[in-house]
Design a protein around this motif. Sequence first.
Motif, mmCIF file in Angstrom:
data_model
loop_
_atom_site.group_PDB
_atom_site.id
_atom_site.type_symbol
_atom_site.label_atom_id
_atom_site.label_comp_id
_atom_site.label_asym_id
_atom_site.label_seq_id
_atom_site.Cartn_x
_atom_site.Cartn_y
_atom_site.Cartn_z
ATOM 1 N N CYS A 104 0.865 -1.186 0.000
ATOM 2 C CA CYS A 104 0.000 0.000 0.000
ATOM 3 C C CYS A 104 0.895 1.228 0.000
ATOM 4 C CB CYS A 104 -0.893 -0.013 1.240
ATOM 5 S SG CYS A 104 -1.969 1.417 1.366
ATOM 6 N N LYS A 105 0.722 2.057 -1.050
ATOM 7 C CA LYS A 105 1.536 3.263 -1.164
ATOM 8 C C LYS A 105 0.621 4.477 -1.257
ATOM 9 C CE LYS A 105 5.291 1.160 -3.758
ATOM 10 N NZ LYS A 105 6.045 1.179 -5.018
ATOM 11 N N PRO A 106 0.936 5.520 -0.471
ATOM 12 C CA PRO A 106 0.161 6.762 -0.622
ATOM 13 C C PRO A 106 0.528 7.430 -1.944
ATOM 14 C CG PRO A 106 1.914 7.034 0.989
ATOM 15 C CD PRO A 106 1.941 5.598 0.571
ATOM 16 N N CYS A 107 -0.424 8.121 -2.532
ATOM 17 C CA CYS A 107 -0.167 8.855 -3.767
ATOM 18 C C CYS A 107 -1.129 10.035 -3.843
ATOM 19 C CB CYS A 107 -0.309 7.951 -4.990
ATOM 20 S SG CYS A 107 -1.987 7.392 -5.300
ATOM 21 N N LYS A 108 -0.895 10.883 -4.782
ATOM 22 C CA LYS A 108 -1.766 12.036 -5.041
ATOM 23 C C LYS A 108 -2.452 11.794 -6.377
ATOM 24 C CE LYS A 108 -0.564 14.612 -1.504
ATOM 25 N NZ LYS A 108 -1.481 14.980 -0.472
ATOM 26 N N SER A 118 -5.588 13.095 -1.806
ATOM 27 C CA SER A 118 -4.805 11.954 -1.324
ATOM 28 C C SER A 118 -5.514 10.663 -1.674
ATOM 29 C CB SER A 118 -4.620 12.040 0.188
ATOM 30 O OG SER A 118 -3.852 13.160 0.517
ATOM 31 N N SER A 119 -4.732 9.686 -2.027
ATOM 32 C CA SER A 119 -5.271 8.377 -2.367
ATOM 33 C C SER A 119 -4.202 7.336 -2.041
ATOM 34 C CB SER A 119 -5.638 8.328 -3.860
ATOM 35 O OG SER A 119 -6.312 7.135 -4.152
ATOM 36 N N TYR A 120 -4.484 6.100 -2.352
ATOM 37 C CA TYR A 120 -3.542 5.015 -2.125
ATOM 38 C C TYR A 120 -3.557 4.096 -3.332
ATOM 39 C CZ TYR A 120 -3.654 6.563 2.689
ATOM 40 O OH TYR A 120 -3.577 7.317 3.821
ATOM 41 N N LEU A 121 -2.416 3.484 -3.587
ATOM 42 C CA LEU A 121 -2.340 2.437 -4.586
ATOM 43 C C LEU A 121 -2.133 1.131 -3.834
ATOM 44 C CD1 LEU A 121 -0.090 4.037 -7.345
ATOM 45 C CD2 LEU A 121 -2.563 3.664 -7.397
ATOM 46 N N ILE A 122 -3.094 0.247 -3.941
ATOM 47 C CA ILE A 122 -3.027 -1.053 -3.290
ATOM 48 C C ILE A 122 -2.586 -2.065 -4.334
ATOM 49 C CG2 ILE A 122 -4.334 -2.841 -2.074
ATOM 50 C CD1 ILE A 122 -4.207 -0.223 -0.527
ATOM 51 N N SER A 123 -1.460 -2.716 -4.092
ATOM 52 C CA SER A 123 -0.979 -3.767 -4.984
ATOM 53 C C SER A 123 -1.129 -5.093 -4.263
ATOM 54 C CB SER A 123 0.488 -3.541 -5.351
ATOM 55 O OG SER A 123 0.623 -2.342 -6.052
ATOM 56 N N PHE A 124 -1.769 -6.015 -4.936
ATOM 57 C CA PHE A 124 -1.991 -7.333 -4.343
ATOM 58 C C PHE A 124 -1.829 -8.384 -5.426
ATOM 59 C CE2 PHE A 124 -4.738 -10.873 -3.058
ATOM 60 C CZ PHE A 124 -4.154 -11.160 -1.840
ATOM 61 N N ASP A 125 -0.845 -9.258 -5.251
ATOM 62 C CA ASP A 125 -0.573 -10.333 -6.203
ATOM 63 C C ASP A 125 -0.569 -9.837 -7.645
ATOM 64 O OD1 ASP A 125 -0.182 -12.140 -4.191
ATOM 65 O OD2 ASP A 125 -2.156 -13.043 -4.334
ATOM 66 N N LYS A 126 0.250 -8.844 -7.911
ATOM 67 C CA LYS A 126 0.511 -8.300 -9.246
ATOM 68 C C LYS A 126 -0.610 -7.456 -9.840
ATOM 69 C CE LYS A 126 3.798 -11.870 -10.461
ATOM 70 N NZ LYS A 126 4.257 -12.794 -11.454
ATOM 71 N N GLU A 127 -1.623 -7.137 -9.082
ATOM 72 C CA GLU A 127 -2.689 -6.235 -9.541
ATOM 73 C C GLU A 127 -2.638 -4.976 -8.676
ATOM 74 O OE1 GLU A 127 -4.897 -6.717 -12.058
ATOM 75 O OE2 GLU A 127 -4.009 -8.657 -12.546
ATOM 76 N N THR A 128 -2.869 -3.814 -9.279
ATOM 77 C CA THR A 128 -2.836 -2.549 -8.544
ATOM 78 C C THR A 128 -4.173 -1.847 -8.677
ATOM 79 O OG1 THR A 128 -0.466 -2.343 -8.935
ATOM 80 C CG2 THR A 128 -1.631 -0.348 -8.288
ATOM 81 N N TYR A 129 -4.664 -1.334 -7.537
ATOM 82 C CA TYR A 129 -5.954 -0.670 -7.490
ATOM 83 C C TYR A 129 -5.818 0.678 -6.795
ATOM 84 C CZ TYR A 129 -7.196 -5.588 -8.009
ATOM 85 O OH TYR A 129 -7.269 -6.890 -8.439
#
Length: 159
Positions: A104-108, A118-129
């Motif tokens: 989980c990475k914060p991003c703009k 502000s938002s987040y990029l959630i990466s789980f098993d090679k997929e990013t949301y």
Amino acid sequence: MNIMTLEERKELGNRLKQARKEKGLSQEELANLIGLKVGTISKYEQGDRTPGIGKIQLIANALGCDTSRFVASGDEYVRMTQTTDFGNSLDAYLIWLKFSHFECKPCKIENDDGSTSSSYLISFDKETYPINEEALGRVMKYQQEQFQQLIRLFGEDLR
């Protein structure tokens, strides 16, 4: 569990190898996906070693197929996955959790009006949301509730 014969181990190994190749993965790539050594994958495919049910489930997940692809429906492995033996399910869950890749990475995020939020990029098993903070809070609460339910379900098996 019954011990597999050399012929059964070799057949299982051939099925694993065929599924891996169909997915276009090398032994090294598969090993990295599930947290094993390349030599272990090689020994599985040659029939020199037999993966346990947890490893079969990890391999099936990594290759996007069902465990029945590797073993006949009457085989002990398949029967184990279809029982309500929560000890096996817990082991499989913990193995899956251990080897899942979560980040989980914060991003703009730039909005249509030019402002940022502000938002987040959630990466789980090679997929990013992309996910906003409110939604992330809901996901975390849901995950916490699910984990608590698992703890209650397994009860004494965890002690």
